[in-house]
Each structure stands twice: as C-alpha cells, then as structure tokens.
Scaffold this active site. Sequence first.
Site, PDB file in Angstrom:
ATOM      1  N   ASP A   1     -18.824  29.887 -34.026  1.00 62.68           N
ATOM      2  CA  ASP A   1     -17.913  30.549 -34.967  1.00 62.68           C
ATOM      3  C   ASP A   1     -16.866  29.552 -35.457  1.00 62.68           C
ATOM      4  O   ASP A   1     -15.973  29.167 -34.717  1.00 62.68           O
ATOM      5  CB  ASP A   1     -17.209  31.725 -34.270  1.00 62.68           C
ATOM      6  CG  ASP A   1     -16.306  32.488 -35.224  1.00 62.68           C
ATOM      7  OD1 ASP A   1     -16.799  33.419 -35.890  1.00 62.68           O
ATOM      8  OD2 ASP A   1     -15.113  32.127 -35.339  1.00 62.68           O
TER       9      ASP A   1
ATOM     10  N   TYR B   1     -10.292  25.887 -39.944  1.00 64.16           N
ATOM     11  CA  TYR B   1     -10.316  25.162 -38.664  1.00 64.16           C
ATOM     12  C   TYR B   1     -10.559  23.667 -38.870  1.00 64.16           C
ATOM     13  O   TYR B   1     -10.397  22.876 -37.934  1.00 64.16           O
ATOM     14  CB  TYR B   1     -11.393  25.710 -37.705  1.00 64.16           C
ATOM     15  CG  TYR B   1     -11.317  27.192 -37.388  1.00 64.16           C
ATOM     16  CD1 TYR B   1     -10.204  27.952 -37.717  1.00 64.16           C
ATOM     17  CD2 TYR B   1     -12.374  27.834 -36.757  1.00 64.16           C
ATOM     18  CE1 TYR B   1     -10.159  29.313 -37.455  1.00 64.16           C
ATOM     19  CE2 TYR B   1     -12.334  29.196 -36.480  1.00 64.16           C
ATOM     20  CZ  TYR B   1     -11.227  29.928 -36.846  1.00 64.16           C
ATOM     21  OH  TYR B   1     -11.188  31.278 -36.576  1.00 64.16           O
TER      22      TYR B   1
ATOM     23  N   LYS C   1     -15.880  31.122 -42.592  1.00 66.01           N
ATOM     24  CA  LYS C   1     -15.011  32.140 -43.200  1.00 66.01           C
ATOM     25  C   LYS C   1     -14.337  31.638 -44.465  1.00 66.01           C
ATOM     26  O   LYS C   1     -14.025  30.450 -44.578  1.00 66.01           O
ATOM     27  CB  LYS C   1     -13.940  32.577 -42.182  1.00 66.01           C
ATOM     28  CG  LYS C   1     -14.515  32.913 -40.812  1.00 66.01           C
ATOM     29  CD  LYS C   1     -13.485  33.434 -39.830  1.00 66.01           C
ATOM     30  CE  LYS C   1     -14.085  33.482 -38.428  1.00 66.01           C
ATOM     31  NZ  LYS C   1     -13.894  32.259 -37.648  1.00 66.01           N
TER      32      LYS C   1
ATOM     33  N   HIS D   1     -11.713  35.953 -44.250  1.00 67.13           N
ATOM     34  CA  HIS D   1     -10.954  35.658 -43.029  1.00 67.13           C
ATOM     35  C   HIS D   1      -9.800  36.644 -42.792  1.00 67.13           C
ATOM     36  O   HIS D   1      -9.570  37.083 -41.670  1.00 67.13           O
ATOM     37  CB  HIS D   1     -10.414  34.221 -43.129  1.00 67.13           C
ATOM     38  CG  HIS D   1     -10.184  33.563 -41.811  1.00 67.13           C
ATOM     39  ND1 HIS D   1     -10.394  32.225 -41.585  1.00 67.13           N
ATOM     40  CD2 HIS D   1      -9.750  34.054 -40.629  1.00 67.13           C
ATOM     41  CE1 HIS D   1     -10.115  31.931 -40.326  1.00 67.13           C
ATOM     42  NE2 HIS D   1      -9.713  33.025 -39.732  1.00 67.13           N
TER      43      HIS D   1
HETATM   44  N1  LIG Z   1     -10.928  35.607 -37.467  1.00 65.85           N
HETATM   45  C1  LIG Z   1      -9.765  35.177 -37.041  1.00 65.85           C
HETATM   46  O1  LIG Z   1      -8.708  35.365 -37.673  1.00 65.85           O
HETATM   47  C2  LIG Z   1      -9.705  34.467 -35.727  1.00 65.85           C
HETATM   48  C3  LIG Z   1      -8.459  34.234 -35.122  1.00 65.85           C
HETATM   49  C4  LIG Z   1      -8.451  33.588 -33.881  1.00 65.85           C
HETATM   50  C5  LIG Z   1      -9.642  33.196 -33.304  1.00 65.85           C
HETATM   51  N2  LIG Z   1     -10.842  33.403 -33.930  1.00 65.85           N
HETATM   52  C6  LIG Z   1     -12.130  32.940 -33.353  1.00 65.85           C
HETATM   53  O2  LIG Z   1     -12.217  33.381 -31.998  1.00 65.85           O
HETATM   54  C7  LIG Z   1     -12.378  32.256 -31.153  1.00 65.85           C
HETATM   55  C8  LIG Z   1     -11.744  32.509 -29.799  1.00 65.85           C
HETATM   56  O3  LIG Z   1     -10.374  32.833 -29.918  1.00 65.85           O
HETATM   57  P1  LIG Z   1      -9.188  31.806 -29.553  1.00 65.85           P
HETATM   58  O4  LIG Z   1      -9.664  30.413 -29.726  1.00 65.85           O
HETATM   59  O5  LIG Z   1      -8.008  32.248 -30.332  1.00 65.85           O
HETATM   60  O6  LIG Z   1      -8.840  32.092 -28.046  1.00 65.85           O
HETATM   61  P2  LIG Z   1      -9.594  32.495 -26.668  1.00 65.85           P
HETATM   62  O7  LIG Z   1     -11.040  32.248 -26.768  1.00 65.85           O
HETATM   63  O8  LIG Z   1      -9.090  33.831 -26.312  1.00 65.85           O
HETATM   64  O9  LIG Z   1      -8.929  31.483 -25.648  1.00 65.85           O
HETATM   65  C9  LIG Z   1      -9.092  30.093 -25.756  1.00 65.85           C
HETATM   66  C10 LIG Z   1      -8.163  29.429 -24.748  1.00 65.85           C
HETATM   67  O10 LIG Z   1      -8.577  29.773 -23.423  1.00 65.85           O
HETATM   68  C11 LIG Z   1      -8.922  28.581 -22.712  1.00 65.85           C
HETATM   69  N3  LIG Z   1     -10.127  28.914 -21.923  1.00 65.85           N
HETATM   70  C12 LIG Z   1     -11.394  29.048 -22.376  1.00 65.85           C
HETATM   71  N4  LIG Z   1     -12.226  29.410 -21.402  1.00 65.85           N
HETATM   72  C13 LIG Z   1     -11.478  29.502 -20.276  1.00 65.85           C
HETATM   73  C14 LIG Z   1     -11.780  29.835 -18.939  1.00 65.85           C
HETATM   74  N5  LIG Z   1     -13.015  30.140 -18.561  1.00 65.85           N
HETATM   75  N6  LIG Z   1     -10.761  29.817 -18.042  1.00 65.85           N
HETATM   76  C15 LIG Z   1      -9.518  29.492 -18.416  1.00 65.85           C
HETATM   77  N7  LIG Z   1      -9.154  29.173 -19.678  1.00 65.85           N
HETATM   78  C16 LIG Z   1     -10.147  29.187 -20.614  1.00 65.85           C
HETATM   79  C17 LIG Z   1      -9.163  27.518 -23.754  1.00 65.85           C
HETATM   80  O11 LIG Z   1      -8.852  26.246 -23.277  1.00 65.85           O
HETATM   81  P3  LIG Z   1      -9.959  25.052 -23.155  1.00 65.85           P
HETATM   82  O12 LIG Z   1     -10.523  24.820 -24.523  1.00 65.85           O
HETATM   83  O13 LIG Z   1      -9.163  23.898 -22.644  1.00 65.85           O
HETATM   84  O14 LIG Z   1     -10.982  25.536 -22.174  1.00 65.85           O
HETATM   85  C18 LIG Z   1      -8.176  27.928 -24.842  1.00 65.85           C
HETATM   86  O15 LIG Z   1      -6.880  27.466 -24.532  1.00 65.85           O
HETATM   87  C19 LIG Z   1     -11.726  31.127 -31.953  1.00 65.85           C
HETATM   88  O16 LIG Z   1     -12.060  29.844 -31.469  1.00 65.85           O
HETATM   89  C20 LIG Z   1     -12.239  31.431 -33.334  1.00 65.85           C
HETATM   90  O17 LIG Z   1     -13.583  31.003 -33.472  1.00 65.85           O
HETATM   91  C21 LIG Z   1     -10.882  34.055 -35.133  1.00 65.85           C
END
Ligand SMILES: NC(=O)c1ccc[n+]([C@@H]2O[C@H](COP(=O)([O-])OP(=O)(O)OC[C@H]3O[C@@H](n4cnc5c(N)ncnc54)[C@H](OP(=O)(O)O)[C@@H]3O)[C@@H](O)[C@H]2O)c1
Length: 275
Positions: free
Chosen positions: A47, A52, A77, A110
Amino acid sequence: MNIDTAYTLNNGIKIPVIGLGVFRSPVGEITRNAIQHALQAGYRHIDTAKIYANEGDVGVAIAESSIPREEIFVTTKLWNDDQGYDAALRALDESLARLQMEYVDLYLIHWPVDELRLQSWRAMEQAYRDGKALAIGVSNFMKRHVTELLDNCKIVPAINQIELSPFNYLYRKDTIDFCLEHDIEIEAYSPLTKGRKLDDPNLLKLAKKYTKTPAQILIRWALAHEFIVIPKSTNKQRIIENISVFDFSISQEDIEFLDGLNENLVTGWDPTDVR
Ligand SMILES: NC(=O)c1ccc[n+]([C@@H]2O[C@H](COP(=O)([O-])OP(=O)(O)OC[C@H]3O[C@@H](n4cnc5c(N)ncnc54)[C@H](OP(=O)(O)O)[C@@H]3O)[C@@H](O)[C@H]2O)c1
C-alpha cells in the site's frame, strides 16, 4: 501467509487480507529492502501513495523480486492537489510511470477534502474502464462522503480505507456499517496506532493470554472484523511478526472487549468534519 488468504471485492478482484503499508518508509534502500523482506515472508500486497514519495521504490522492489507482477496487489492513491477529472487522470499516469507498471490493482482517492472529488471519481471510473486500475475506491470517506458518492457514481467504490483499531472502531462504526451494507470493503490503516497504544495494559493482558505480541493482537482483531489490514514496518523481524497471525484466533468475548477500548483515537488527521 497463504496467498489465497484474500477477500473478493465487489467487482470480483481478489485482495490479500494483509498488506505492507509504506507511509513514512523513507525513499531508497530501506523501503526497497522492506518490500523484499515482505515478499519473502509471503506478503503479496503493498500500500503506497503519491504523497509517500516512494512509489518508485515500490516499483523497483517488485521488478527486482522474482515474483510476477500479477501476483502482487499494488495500491496507490490520488493526492489532494491532483483532484479534478483531467488532473486525476494525469496523476494516475504519473504514478504508473513511477511504479513502472501498466496498471495498479487499486487506486484510491486519498482524502475527501476537495469539492472536485466527484469529478475525480469520474476519472477513477475512466481509469477503471481503461484497465489502468483493476479496482477503484476511496480513503478517509465518512458516511456522508460515501453517501454523496453513491448518489453520483456509475461504479460503486470497492474499498474505503480508513484509520481503524480497537481504539477508534466505535467512532467509525456508522461509516463501517454503511459501507458494508453497500458492498464496500473496509481497509484498516494505522492498525497498530502508529505504535502509540502498543503498551496499553489491556492490550498487553490479551497479548499475554494468547502468547502473541500486541501488534499481532491488533492485526488479528482487524481480521476478525473482516477488514483488510495494512501494518507498516521497515524492520524485517516486525514485518514477519505482523503476518504471523494465521495460527491463532481471538475469542468473540475478547473481540468485544477490544471493541470496548474505543477512545476516538485519531493518529493522523480526522475527516469527520470535512463537508
Ligand atoms: N489512507 C490514508 O490516509 C492513510 C493514512 C495513514 C496510513 N495509511 C496506510 O496504512 C499503513 C499503516 O499505517 P501507519 O504507517 O500509519 O501505522 P501503523 O502500521 O499503525 O504503525 C506503524 C508503526 O508501528 C511500528 N511497528 C510495526 N510493526 C510493529 C510491531 N510488530 N511491533 C512494534 N512496533 C511495530 C513501525 O515501526 P518500524 O517500521 O520501525 O517497525 C511504525 O512506527 C501506512 O503505511 C499506509 O500505507 C493510509
């Protein structure tokens, strides 16, 4: 992960239930390596988004992998600056060029921020007809935005990607229920709360009970609700950990307990009041 662990969208396209998110995955080798680790671990779903700034790395990593393009589900997106019919079509062509791909599996609006969003949707429909996106959908659309779209679209969105974890599930329940009623799948972003709630005592208690990590509990919770889930990590061990969730399930009672942890958490920007 078994590649067959997929849902079928309302147009018949299959989407693997767990994807690797790459928001804030830095441009360059770190993101390319993360994708290689993910593909080796069994992920078949990435994704990304124009904003990004790592579509290029996603494209290179997939091209350099030994896995055929058609076996990997790629989402990107449409960014806010590119809303409107012509701009949206141009933006997708530019994303495809950066990805070095002829099509994306899923193209999402988005954010619902712009009054041009219905014109953007017409462009998404055109891109779908042209085969440049195998499925089209939206992100951060609340019930009101989805209603407006359903009243004005020819093609019903396949997905609504919204922020979801036990800490905001009830906050979004009206949007979720409305989408599901209209055959729009829900995709949970920031499922790990961007790391903010991983030491929540209630979550830790359940992690101990199931001998899993808090992250695995949150991902399994999302799957229990039949959401598609896209945790982000650039760390090889955590990438593997986040997909190692198919050897257990959480009891209905504990799912309901997790649902009750709602505190209207928003880790990014809240679309609730966008008109
Ligand atoms: N459509 C939108 O508006 C929107 C907005 C936000 C996000 N997204 C999408 O959703 C994806 C995920 O959301 P997000 O990146 O906001 O946050 P998330 O997946 O909720 O959390 C990511 C964070 O958690 C850490 N992490 C990952 N796996 C872990 C584990 N097993 N144990 C402990 N810590 C862990 C990561 O660090 P490390 O990398 O150091 O492991 C990073 O700091 C995004 O990458 C993006 O593709 C979409």
